[in-house]
Structure formats: structure tokens, C-alpha cells
Design an enzyme around this catalytic site. Sequence first.
Site, PDB file in Angstrom:
ATOM      1  CG  HIS A 117       1.923 -14.523  -4.758  1.00  0.00           C
ATOM      2  ND1 HIS A 117       3.034 -14.371  -3.943  1.00  0.00           N
ATOM      3  CD2 HIS A 117       2.396 -14.750  -5.995  1.00  0.00           C
ATOM      4  CE1 HIS A 117       4.131 -14.494  -4.664  1.00  0.00           C
ATOM      5  NE2 HIS A 117       3.769 -14.726  -5.922  1.00  0.00           N
ATOM      6  CD  GLU A 127       5.685 -15.029 -12.276  1.00  0.00           C
ATOM      7  OE1 GLU A 127       5.472 -14.646 -13.443  1.00  0.00           O
ATOM      8  OE2 GLU A 127       5.803 -14.256 -11.297  1.00  0.00           O
TER       9      GLU A 127
END
Length: 207
Positions: A11, A79
Site C-alpha cells: 500500500h 498485515e
Amino acid sequence: MTTTEFHLVRHGQPQDAERLLGRSDPELTELGWRQWQSSCAPLTWQQLYSSPLRRCAEFGQQLARQRHCSLQLDDRLQELDFGEWDGQALAQLWQRPEGDFEAYWQQPWQQVPPGGESTDALLQRVTGLLAELAERHRGETVLLLTHSGVIRVLLSWLLGGQQQGNAHLSRVALGHAARLHIQIYIDEQGLHWPQLMGLFPAPTDCE
């Protein structure tokens, strides 16, 4: 033999980038949006998957509209769960008198964040996802919108070093919107042969 290609893109810059962001879920900055666009612009794919965390999913939704394709969210692209450390300032974590964060950084395969997820658990969920998608999308290219930890642990796995300490953390520069390219060959016996095709740095044309 068939081949499935994967592009994994980290990201762009989020809000609170100076904090340890695992399951914490801040929005992207304006720079983060530009970084995403720059990194994904040259890519072509048939399938689009994203972490459900907003710093990935919100861009994924926009990208799906732009490219007129569907988006699938998958929890396995999230994550690492840093447990009690999640969302804390990195500078404060390094100064903890317990020394547990430093110990984790030095030996991430042996240490686990308090109340969090092990590095091995991260590796197993991510490689499991790749194996599943390689079969489901044989002969196609898949774009995965994900996080630094996911890409780092896959680099360690591809290079056979997951038990060699923290090289995937300390020796790999992986800026926002950096990109990993992998191919998985599936032979006549159904065996998977992953291959690292390239690691591309964060875009520099967004500042």
C-alpha cells in the site's frame, strides 16, 4: 506445465506511518494514493485481490472501478497482527525497557509480539493463499494489494531463508507501493515451483 503470475504491491503511505501498523487501520495520505496509482499503472491482470484493511481495500475499490473488474477481499493478505504493540509509535517501541521489541526484530522467527501473530503463522497463511490462487487462476495474472510484512515474509520464503534470522526485515528496503513479481509453475504432477521474477522499489515520481 502452466504458470500463474502474481504482482504483490504494498500500500501507499498511510496516516500514522510512524507507528507500527498491523491491524490498525488508518486512511491513506494523498501521497499514498499517488504512490498506489504510479505503482499499479503499468500492470495488467485478470484477477484482483486485496487485504480488507482500508489502506489497501479503498484503493482496490477505486482500481476495480477504473479497470472495470471485480475485487475480492481476503483476510490472508492482511498485515501481521502485532497484538499489544499494534498502533504504537515505533520510536517508543524501540525504547521499551523490556527489550522485547528489539528481541523480536533480531529473531522474528523465534519471538512473537505479545498477544499477536507469529511470523510462521503469517508465512503459512500467505503461502497457502498463493497455492490456492495458483490453482484457481492457472494461466492468469493476479494482482494482490497487500502489506510490507506479507511481501517480506514471501521474499524470505522464496530465498529459502525463513530460519536465517531477520534478513528479510533489516536488509530489504521496501518503501510504500513497492512491488514484488512472482511466478508459480505447476508441473504435470501438480507440484508448484515458485520463482522470484523481480522486486521493484517504491515509485519516485509522486512527491
